[in-house]
Each structure stands twice: as C-alpha cells, then as structure tokens.
Design an enzyme around this catalytic site. Sequence first.
Site, short mmCIF file in Angstrom:
data_model
loop_
_atom_site.label_atom_id
_atom_site.label_comp_id
_atom_site.label_asym_id
_atom_site.label_seq_id
_atom_site.Cartn_x
_atom_site.Cartn_y
_atom_site.Cartn_z
N HIS A 71 0.83 -1.21 0.00
CA HIS A 71 0.00 0.00 0.00
C HIS A 71 0.86 1.26 0.00
O HIS A 71 1.99 1.25 0.50
CB HIS A 71 -0.92 -0.01 1.22
CG HIS A 71 -2.01 -1.03 1.13
ND1 HIS A 71 -1.79 -2.38 1.38
CD2 HIS A 71 -3.33 -0.91 0.83
CE1 HIS A 71 -2.92 -3.04 1.23
NE2 HIS A 71 -3.86 -2.18 0.89
N SER A 88 -6.78 3.63 -4.80
CA SER A 88 -6.10 4.48 -3.82
C SER A 88 -6.22 5.95 -4.17
O SER A 88 -6.37 6.80 -3.29
CB SER A 88 -4.62 4.08 -3.72
OG SER A 88 -4.47 2.85 -3.05
#
Length: 296
Positions: A71, A88
């Site tokens: 991430h 994201s």
Amino acid sequence: MPGHFTLDTLNRAATADFIAALGDVFEYSPWVATAAAARRPFKNLAALRDAMIASIETAPAEQRLNLIRSHPDLANKAQRAQGLTAHSTREQDGAGLDRLSEPEFATFEKLNNAYRAKFGFPFMICVRRHTKDSILDAFARRLNNDPAQEEKEALTEIARIASLRLAGMIASEEALPVHGTLSVHVLDAHCGLPADGMKFSLVELSRHGEERLIGDLVTNADGRTSPEPIEGRPVPIGTYELRFQAAAYFAGRGVLLSDPPFLDVIPLRFGVSEPEQHLHVPLLITPWSYSTYRGS
C-alpha cells in the site's frame, strides 16, 4: 463502477475471470482473490469478503507483511507523481489528501517516515471513514503501539478498505454494513407542519478553523432531503455544522419578524464517531426558538 459485477456472475466465472475481477481489491495482491476463488460459491457478499480475509489470516507471516507493504503512504507527493492505483487515488482524493497545504504535506511526510522507521511498513487507515483531523489523531495514537498490535490494526484497516471496495463493485441483495447515513428532519412548530423549502448547509470543520462545504441543501414537503445529506458511504469521523437559514424561511412564508430577526442562521455543531451508523438530526423550529437532539 458500483454494481459492475453480480455475486452470481462471480460464483460462476472461470477462475481466471474471478481473479481478474477482484485481483486489485487488495492492493497489488491478487493472491488473495486466487485463494478465495477456491472457496466458491458464496451465498452473499459478506461470505466472499470473509473468505478473502480468512485467506490473509492463514497466509504466512511474510506474505501478510508484504500485503501491508504493497500500500502507498498517505499524501506522499512522490508516490502520487509515480501513480497510485485507481482505488487508492479515489480514496485519498475523497479525503482531501490531494489538496493539502505545504505545511500539511510536511506533517504527513514526517509522520509517514516516523511510522515506517518504527514498524517497517506504511501507515494503514481506511481514509473513507475519516477526516484529515481524525487521520492525524490515529497517527499519533498508533505510533505508541508495539509492532504486533500495529500489524493487527493495519490488517483490520485493510479489511475495511477492501469491504468498501467490494461493496462498490458487486451488486448484492444483502449489502455489507459499511455505509452510514446523516439525515435531517425540520419541523415548523409555528404552523405545525414539516418545514418545506428550508435552505441549509452542511460543513465539515477542522480543528484549525478550516471549513469544507459538503453541500447546500433544501428540505422537501416532508421537511427532509432526498437524497440524505450523506448516504451510501461512511460518515467520516470528525466535526460538522449544519447551518439552517431560519429567518429567510419564515420571511418567505410571510411571518412578521423583528429587524434584525431574533433567529437568523441557526448553527448546529456535532461530532461523528461511528462512520457506519445512522445519525439523525431533527430540528423543531419557530421564529423565536428551536430544539434538537440525536435521533435515530
């Protein structure tokens, strides 16, 4: 796109198609979808979500850490320039992390670096459940965790992120309980009817005095709005203010008011701590008084 797939379609899909559809639900980790594909069919969306999370819980420790490390940091200019995943990008932009001031970017960079130095992976939080202030509060709190605690918190947040992604991608009769609602109901006690045509604004407040307008709204014949001021998503943790245009409403109905009016704009400031709950704000109003409470 919301409802792009149905659960029945995914249950019947070839394994490769199932993985192609859901491989990016967990950031750069299609192995989660691969493991879940073998557990089909799923009776509901919660069963699919739970199977994906179970695949993570039973994975080797290093694989779980690699999932967290896949991430991006929050509000990292260099990473944004290189390109985040579509998921994201939407999530960080929705929380306003693309519109920070230079001092705010510097604060996030400092916190990201301190967090990575201590734990060895990026700070994970489901930004769709938060405002900027509550993200910074979570940073401060979680930097005091030990590594085992923080790995557990990181995986919990990843599961929340994935649940929201799944809810947006898959049409299902049994929805995941990942969305909250903020609703308003205005009653005109002067005439004994719902307040039809009351203008009001919903504003998100920050502890530094900044404001972000969420919407300008008008009540309908039931004294409500359709859609609700916030629905179909979590109600982010933070502080808000509703600003009701009381004097303009009564003046528009021919009610004789003082000059200036005793009640002009009525501000109701409140906090949200549980993003998935239904927070209802009723307002009972006359030209000279008002009352409110937390409804349901």
